[in-house]
Design an enzyme around this catalytic site. Structure first.
Site, PDB file in Angstrom:
ATOM      1  N   HIS A  94       2.286  16.745  51.197  1.00 31.28           N
ATOM      2  CA  HIS A  94       2.166  15.443  51.843  1.00 31.28           C
ATOM      3  C   HIS A  94       2.875  14.354  51.026  1.00 31.28           C
ATOM      4  CE1 HIS A  94       0.469  12.477  54.516  1.00 31.28           C
ATOM      5  NE2 HIS A  94      -0.039  11.800  53.480  1.00 31.28           N
ATOM      6  N   VAL A 152       1.876   5.758  45.718  1.00 37.37           N
ATOM      7  CA  VAL A 152       1.687   7.100  46.257  1.00 37.37           C
ATOM      8  C   VAL A 152       1.578   8.040  45.052  1.00 37.37           C
ATOM      9  CG1 VAL A 152       2.606   8.913  47.750  1.00 37.37           C
ATOM     10  CG2 VAL A 152       3.113   6.503  48.260  1.00 37.37           C
ATOM     11  N   TRP A 168      -3.943   1.279  50.181  1.00 31.09           N
ATOM     12  CA  TRP A 168      -4.265   2.405  49.313  1.00 31.09           C
ATOM     13  C   TRP A 168      -4.076   1.945  47.874  1.00 31.09           C
ATOM     14  CZ3 TRP A 168      -5.999   7.396  49.644  1.00 31.09           C
ATOM     15  CH2 TRP A 168      -6.186   7.910  50.927  1.00 31.09           C
ATOM     16  N   HIS A 188      12.212  -1.879  47.243  1.00 29.61           N
ATOM     17  CA  HIS A 188      11.349  -0.697  47.259  1.00 29.61           C
ATOM     18  C   HIS A 188      10.489  -0.725  45.996  1.00 29.61           C
ATOM     19  CE1 HIS A 188       9.900   3.360  47.176  1.00 29.61           C
ATOM     20  NE2 HIS A 188      10.747   3.823  48.082  1.00 29.61           N
TER      21      HIS A 188
END
Length: 158
Positions: A88, A81, A26, A113
């Site tokens: 979501h 993200v 993504w 992370h």
């Protein structure tokens, strides 16, 4: 981005360590660049054994990070993200953070992370290490996780 408190990570001598990098597909333009920055940071820190894997989305990062944590000294997870109009975003961010933390603790392997959890594409670009970015999370996450791996190695000495 808080804009303060940055530990100003210096490159570390991580020669001999093995690094796994897992990135989502993504927002691949940003993640591709973050992976390149992570690889460059590893090289600057003396790491020559680097394996890169790709997964569909950020939710899939922890399971591949776990497989890598069983084989490598450190793992970097990279993704983007961006908040949409539904909850979501919250579930994905929590799942990824909890999953990566669990992997690190369960496998006793540092897992960086480097998943950007942002409100807009502009915020992601500001953190992706592009020429005009304010931050370089691919680089910073890699140096931080290598630093943690070195700390664990030092603690393991008799």
């Amino acid at each position: 981005m808080a804009g303060f408190g940055d530990p100003r990570m210096e490159n570390v001598d991580a020669s001999g360590l093995k690094l796994g990098i897992v990135g989502s597909r993504w927002h691949d333009e940003l993640v591709d660049h973050m992976i390149e920055r992570a690889k460059a940071a590893a090289e600057e820190c003396g790491v020559t054994d680097v394996v890169v894997a790709r997964v569909a989305g950020s939710v899939e990062l922890p399971i591949v990070a776990q497989a890598m944590a069983r084989k490598f000294d450190a793992v970097v997870a990279l993704g983007v993200v961006i908040k949409g109009e539904t909850d979501h975003f919250k579930y994905v961010c929590n799942s990824v953070t909890d999953g990566l933390t669990r992997v690190a603790l369960d496998e006793s392997t540092p897992v960086g992370h480097g998943v950007l959890t942002v409100m807009s594409l502009g915020q992601a670009r500001d953190r992706a290490g592009l020429e005009d970015s304010v931050e370089d999370k691919g680089w910073q996450t890699t140096v931080a996780v290598l630093d943690a791996a070195l700390a664990l190695r030092e603690l393991a000495k008799p």
